[in-house]
Design a protein around this motif. Structure first.
Motif, PDB file in Angstrom:
ATOM      1  N   GLY A 174     -85.215 -66.204 -84.395  1.00 17.07           N
ATOM      2  CA  GLY A 174     -84.234 -67.140 -84.371  1.00 17.07           C
ATOM      3  C   GLY A 174     -82.988 -67.809 -85.477  1.00 17.07           C
ATOM      4  O   GLY A 174     -83.230 -68.373 -85.378  1.00 17.07           O
ATOM      5  N   ALA A 175     -81.901 -67.472 -86.580  1.00 18.79           N
ATOM      6  CA  ALA A 175     -80.980 -68.546 -87.546  1.00 18.79           C
ATOM      7  C   ALA A 175     -79.833 -67.852 -87.940  1.00 18.79           C
ATOM      8  O   ALA A 175     -79.681 -66.311 -87.741  1.00 18.79           O
ATOM      9  N   ARG A 176     -79.128 -67.965 -88.079  1.00 18.33           N
ATOM     10  CA  ARG A 176     -77.940 -67.322 -88.127  1.00 18.33           C
ATOM     11  C   ARG A 176     -78.530 -66.833 -90.313  1.00 18.33           C
ATOM     12  O   ARG A 176     -79.354 -67.032 -91.198  1.00 18.33           O
ATOM     13  N   SER A 177     -78.395 -65.374 -89.839  1.00 20.43           N
ATOM     14  CA  SER A 177     -79.065 -64.831 -90.797  1.00 20.43           C
ATOM     15  C   SER A 177     -78.247 -64.822 -92.447  1.00 20.43           C
ATOM     16  O   SER A 177     -77.064 -64.296 -92.664  1.00 20.43           O
ATOM     17  N   PRO A 178     -79.646 -65.161 -92.817  1.00 22.54           N
ATOM     18  CA  PRO A 178     -79.096 -65.213 -94.913  1.00 22.54           C
ATOM     19  C   PRO A 178     -78.748 -63.048 -95.382  1.00 22.54           C
ATOM     20  O   PRO A 178     -78.341 -63.247 -96.723  1.00 22.54           O
ATOM     21  N   LEU A 179     -79.072 -63.008 -94.541  1.00 18.36           N
ATOM     22  CA  LEU A 179     -79.280 -61.555 -95.497  1.00 18.36           C
ATOM     23  C   LEU A 179     -77.847 -60.899 -94.312  1.00 18.36           C
ATOM     24  O   LEU A 179     -77.639 -60.066 -95.550  1.00 18.36           O
ATOM     25  N   THR A 180     -77.401 -61.695 -93.575  1.00 17.21           N
ATOM     26  CA  THR A 180     -76.174 -60.424 -92.971  1.00 17.21           C
ATOM     27  C   THR A 180     -74.456 -61.509 -92.854  1.00 17.21           C
ATOM     28  O   THR A 180     -73.815 -61.321 -92.746  1.00 17.21           O
ATOM     29  N   GLY A 181     -74.871 -62.779 -92.859  1.00 15.92           N
ATOM     30  CA  GLY A 181     -73.856 -64.078 -92.896  1.00 15.92           C
ATOM     31  C   GLY A 181     -73.691 -63.761 -91.320  1.00 15.92           C
ATOM     32  O   GLY A 181     -73.364 -64.715 -90.640  1.00 15.92           O
ATOM     33  N   ALA A 182     -74.706 -62.778 -90.807  1.00 16.40           N
ATOM     34  CA  ALA A 182     -74.460 -62.611 -88.666  1.00 16.40           C
ATOM     35  C   ALA A 182     -75.189 -63.382 -87.747  1.00 16.40           C
ATOM     36  O   ALA A 182     -76.655 -64.036 -88.295  1.00 16.40           O
ATOM     37  N   PHE A 183     -75.696 -63.205 -86.590  1.00 15.86           N
ATOM     38  CA  PHE A 183     -76.132 -62.960 -86.067  1.00 15.86           C
ATOM     39  C   PHE A 183     -77.707 -62.530 -86.360  1.00 15.86           C
ATOM     40  O   PHE A 183     -77.750 -61.988 -86.515  1.00 15.86           O
ATOM     41  N   GLY A 184     -78.510 -64.077 -87.003  1.00 19.84           N
ATOM     42  CA  GLY A 184     -80.278 -62.840 -87.375  1.00 19.84           C
ATOM     43  C   GLY A 184     -80.920 -63.229 -85.874  1.00 19.84           C
ATOM     44  O   GLY A 184     -81.302 -64.380 -85.484  1.00 19.84           O
ATOM     45  N   VAL A 185     -81.911 -62.404 -85.753  1.00 21.53           N
ATOM     46  CA  VAL A 185     -82.943 -62.519 -84.709  1.00 21.53           C
ATOM     47  C   VAL A 185     -83.818 -61.915 -84.540  1.00 21.53           C
ATOM     48  O   VAL A 185     -83.321 -60.348 -85.348  1.00 21.53           O
ATOM     49  N   SER A 186     -85.456 -61.246 -84.522  1.00 22.25           N
ATOM     50  CA  SER A 186     -85.932 -60.310 -84.295  1.00 22.25           C
ATOM     51  C   SER A 186     -86.941 -60.809 -83.548  1.00 22.25           C
ATOM     52  O   SER A 186     -87.288 -61.921 -83.580  1.00 22.25           O
ATOM     53  N   GLU A 187     -87.744 -59.905 -83.216  1.00 22.00           N
ATOM     54  CA  GLU A 187     -88.370 -60.085 -82.535  1.00 22.00           C
ATOM     55  C   GLU A 187     -90.346 -59.702 -83.195  1.00 22.00           C
ATOM     56  O   GLU A 187     -89.870 -58.486 -83.949  1.00 22.00           O
TER      57      GLU A 187
END
Lengths: 625, 625
Positions: A81-94
């Motif tokens: 996870g990180a701040r998402s460069p795609l959305t600017g929102a909460f970024g996370v993936s499993e």
């Protein structure tokens, strides 16, 4: 978990080339469990609002959960996870595989990466120690090449890797992180964040079995799963997630030619059966898992496909296949292989390619834009070529590497109306007009359009095993798929809590442990006298943390939306005339806000946050109305 | 519960002298479980707003729950509910004993009583049949006399009764319903409602054991309880609830002389040990229960006390003892006996007497008011005399029979400031300045001031068994008793849900089944694959139903208040200088509203109601803000 254990978190400062270990405060693991919730609280606590997702101030967190590494299928995963460069929102993936379990065996529960390395670097972790090493020789390599080099030079093929490919290096906004070449933390662009930090790979080796409170009970659960997997998950092993292609197609739920159709004449060619009977050479697995839902495919011509990259999931088959009008299974598998080799999210990649195809069809792409390649629906060669160009940011690929929201903004209003994204993330391969609640989930998901947390409509809309599974939640009646009323919102609310729980445990949804067994497994692993109540509250807590992060970044009700395409109906087929009513969606959204304890602007109230033991979050948010 | 069982509810129309049986819709029992939640939904569905609590349109519901009558201690109880004549709000109270189990063995889960009999009547229920019979010969009798007559004339001493005494007949607003002479559904004036219907008694005889899904598992739970009761509940058996007298006194938590003090020089005389060592002659029990927490006392002079009326609980000892400054244990026991014989709530009775004592001390009572009796703190004889006068509405008793809120209104503003009630119900014998959260509970309780649902401050404010018990709820840290912050509000929110669950199961809180065993017992009894999540949601549902009822009756934030006495401190003792800060209480109240999903006016939002599967309730309420 040994009694009193509070976790070990590896901190990595790439700029300072420094690593250190810290123990989170007591109670952290029981409050957050790991994975998504642990990541969310790190992002909220440690990022300033407005942090550039691709700047050195963003942090990148790799997190296991309390179940990771226990000898029960489903426990091999990790979150990124990180701040998402795609959305600017909460970024996370499993991601699945073995990396999460290996990290835990190496003595760490999570890694928090800070800063940017001055030059390409990789992180080597082994048995409680960590080292930042030079990766100049790996930079530019595909995941396969890079891992091979590492295995050779470190002399240990059992080392597990989480790495980026060239797409991550090039900051493709939906670049992914790839575990062991074929398990992707696919969504929200975590690979681009890793690339922005000049971090090629995290390589991990651990030798210490994960300690659990009640080894006998944990082993018994593993045995139960092995004994029952044939009964409970045979189809998943036989056909993988690809098993759903033909069923969805029959119901007009197979996204075709950029969601303008729901049925695809090439569905059979892309089906799980066709794959099984043609290019499938093996079934893959994750740590300790008897399900073996992963595909391994191989081909020679016209597309050479290397089995080391595994094989496609349903999402990949639909995104790079039917969505692009491509029925050539080998071409789709090749494109999927490229995504794994270059480190691209197959969903966002496929949607970006299909977006380009529609733009091309509409004459919105100039010759300059396309760099000579004019992608048309059904053109397998153009599809494969575009995947490579996206990864390398060549020609049209450079535009598409920004994601469809930004690409459409550059192409103008005519393109924005068919850019299929929510909050900037491309829509996955599930049709909201078939399952209205899924559309609500797309609109509300904190990570932008995504499917994993939004399958409630599939599971609970009819009597049967799905409904039986959630009766312990008090969901006693099925709700029709084409319903967006309060009962559907409730289904979604409970499901999203459950899913955020699974993503905080970082436990696989495909492993058929029911809610009761899952609770027992957490107790047996941790020694906590826990309950489904406590665990689902972690799920709610996680979802609220993600919402709070987004609120702080300026997201509001206007961002909880659906692309307009889903508001109009197909002309023919089983769903002819069926569309989502935007007014009903708006009502459902407001119902959800109230259900969650959010105000009219979607801001969580202080009281609700306190109920979720998140009192510390309120001061970070604007006042509620 | 047999599979597919949807319950059997006996409807009784006293005006029409007609009874009939109905089966609630499928899902009713899994949604409401019984008892308090079942009653609340009946009141909301079937009463028009503004119904006169003592008019024939009020309904009176006797309800068991899904656990009632199973052979495990704690299962003998039943709830009694109606719109309260004391508060005008949701009225409900639970009683122990054998009546609930017997009703279930007679084939009924609940009785809903409509209308008013033209002349005194009783209801006889036996094995699936019911009959309205004349009770002219019972009217005016004490509970003991009345039950004896019934037992004799019906020739069966095993018949169980729920009845009113003269106080209920006289419509004393806090008259109670008495099971088997010494188990009271004490609070909110359900006896007055019964009296207003000219219904003296419900007499029940049943011969059919309660059917359960898994008899082996249920029996095993009963065995476990019997095997462990000595370890887990020895003090409760030894001293009963009276065991807390001296401990509370030490901490300044023994309400004394109308809450003007927290320590009483006569505490030892009223203690559980003194009772045990003097007038205790036996320990009583409820259906199937090995705890035996009930007291049986007997005395000859100066007060003749008949053992058939049992003996006092802590509430009775404090309300009629220390609160009135009375340290004569026999006098207190006599007053308690009178409350059981006349059918009076001992708490409201004691507070009313103490109110009169303070009013008298302040010179607010005229000779006309007192009818010659000038009650003074410490005057045991006056206290006993006043109990009898209240029951018979004689002299000053007639004024006090209205409850302290109405009595104070008649005596004027000077009296209102020391009328210790919330929403019209008298404050029970727990000191909010010792346990701030209890004060919050008093303020918010839908039934007005009451203690059963507000003991969270006792249980969770320190490490130990109480905290261990609630760790499965995710309450991991103790919260100080003198704290009203968000963590305390959360404790209260969870506890109130749990308690409303117990009151819907109508299961006893004194039986030491932990949350996990309670959940297992529900599963074993019903055959449902339930969970603590589903069960606690019933508790929340129940609490929201009660709130919704009150909102519809016009209750608002101004009614969620505490008497001012608790905002000033004692002069001396362990709590010297400690008072509840009204501003902090207001903040906690608003936090609770947000936590519960209520708007600023305390009205539950439609979304939150939908989450609790209570969508049908929203249209009954004003729009939320």
């Amino acid at each position: 978990m040994p009694p009193g254990y509070t976790g070990k978190v590896l901190r990595v400062d790439l700029a300072q080339r420094r690593t250190w270990t810290e123990e989170p405060p007591a109670g952290t693991y029981r409050t957050y469990l790991g994975g998504r919730a642990l990541i969310a609280q790190y992002l909220l606590r440690e990022l300033r609002p407005g942090t550039d997702p691709l700047g050195p101030e963003n942090i990148l967190v790799f997190a296991t959960g309390v179940l990771t590494g226990v000898p029960v299928g489903g426990s091999g995963r990790n979150g990124v996870g990180a701040r998402s460069p795609l959305t600017g929102a909460f970024g996370v993936s499993e991601a699945g595989g073995y990396f999460g379990a290996e990290l835990k065996r190496a003595g760490f529960d999570a890694i928090v990466v800070h800063g940017k390395a001055a030059s390409p670097a990789y992180l080597y972790v082994e048995d409680g120690r960590a080292e930042i090493r030079d990766a100049g020789h790996l930079w530019g390599l595909t995941t396969g090449e890079s891992q091979e080099r590492l295995h050779q030079e470190l002399g240990d093929r059992a080392i597990r890797t989480a790495q980026i490919g060239p797409a991550g290096e090039k900051l493709v906004r939906y670049a992914c992180v790839i575990n062991d070449l074929h398990h992707a933390a696919g969504r929200t662009g975590m690979g681009a964040v890793m690339g922005s930090k000049n971090l090629k790979t995290i390589a991990v080796r651990g030798h210490k079995p994960v300690e659990v409170a009640d080894p006998g009970a944990v082993a018994e659960m593993g045995r139960w799963l092995r004994d029952n997997v044939d009964k409970l998950a045979r189809a998943m092993r036989d056909l993988g997630t690809a098993g759903v292609v033909t069923g969805l197609d029959r119901r007009s739920g197979l996204p075709t030619r950029h969601f303008r159709q729901g049925q695809f004449e090439g569905a059979q060619a892309l089906s799980g059966r066709t794959m099984r009977d043609t290019i499938l050479v093996d079934r893959g697995s994750c740590f300790a898992c008897p399900v073996r839902c992963k595909r391994v495919v191989q081909a020679q011509e016209p597309f050479v496909i290397d089995r080391k990259y595994g094989g496609p999931e349903y999402e990949t088959l639909a995104a790079l296949g039917s969505l692009c009008g491509v029925s050539d299974l080998a071409a789709v598998c090749k494109a999927g292989e490229l995504c794994n080799a270059y480190g691209l999210d197959t969903i966002s990649t496929g949607v970006s390619v299909a977006f380009a195809m529609e733009a091309s069809e509409r004459g919105l792409l100039s010759h300059d834009d396309t760099d000579g390649l004019e992608p048309r629906f059904g053109d397998a060669g153009a599809m494969v070529a575009l995947v490579e160009r996206i990864a390398r940011r060549q020609g049209l690929g450079d535009l598409l590497a920004e994601g469809v929201a930004r690409a459409a903004a550059r192409l103008g209003p005519g393109a924005q109306e068919f850019a299929l994204h929510v909050k900037g993330q491309e829509v996955p391969m599930h049709e909201p007009r078939l399952k209205f609640g899924l559309g609500l989930g797309y609109a509300l998901s904190p990570t932008g359009a995504e499917h994993c947390n939004n399958m409630h409509d599939t599971m609970f809309t009819s009597e049967g095993p799905g409904l039986d599974e959630v009766k312990p939640l008090g969901i006693l009646e099925p709700v029709p798929a084409n319903d967006l009323g309060p009962a559907k919102v409730r289904l979604y609310y409970y499901y999203v809590s459950w899913r955020h729980l699974l993503d905080s445990l970082v436990f696989c949804d495909f492993v058929p442990l029911d809610l009761d067994r899952l609770t027992s497994l957490v107790s047996a692993t941790t020694g906590w006298d826990t309950s489904l109540w406590e665990l689902l509250k972690v799920g709610e807590r996680c979802h609220h943390l993600a919402r709070a992060f987004n609120v702080r970044e300026g997201f509001g009700p206007g961002d909880d939306r659906l692309p307009e395409r889903f508001f109009s109906a197909f002309d023919s087929g089983p769903l002819a005339g069926v569309a989502i009513d935007p007014a009903a969606l708006g009502v459902a959204k407001r119902t959800f806000y109230e259900m969650a304890g959010w105000d009219k602007n979607g801001v969580p109230t202080a009281g609700r946050l306190a109920e979720l033991n998140l009192g510390w979050v309120s001061p970070l948010l604007p006042p509620t109305q």
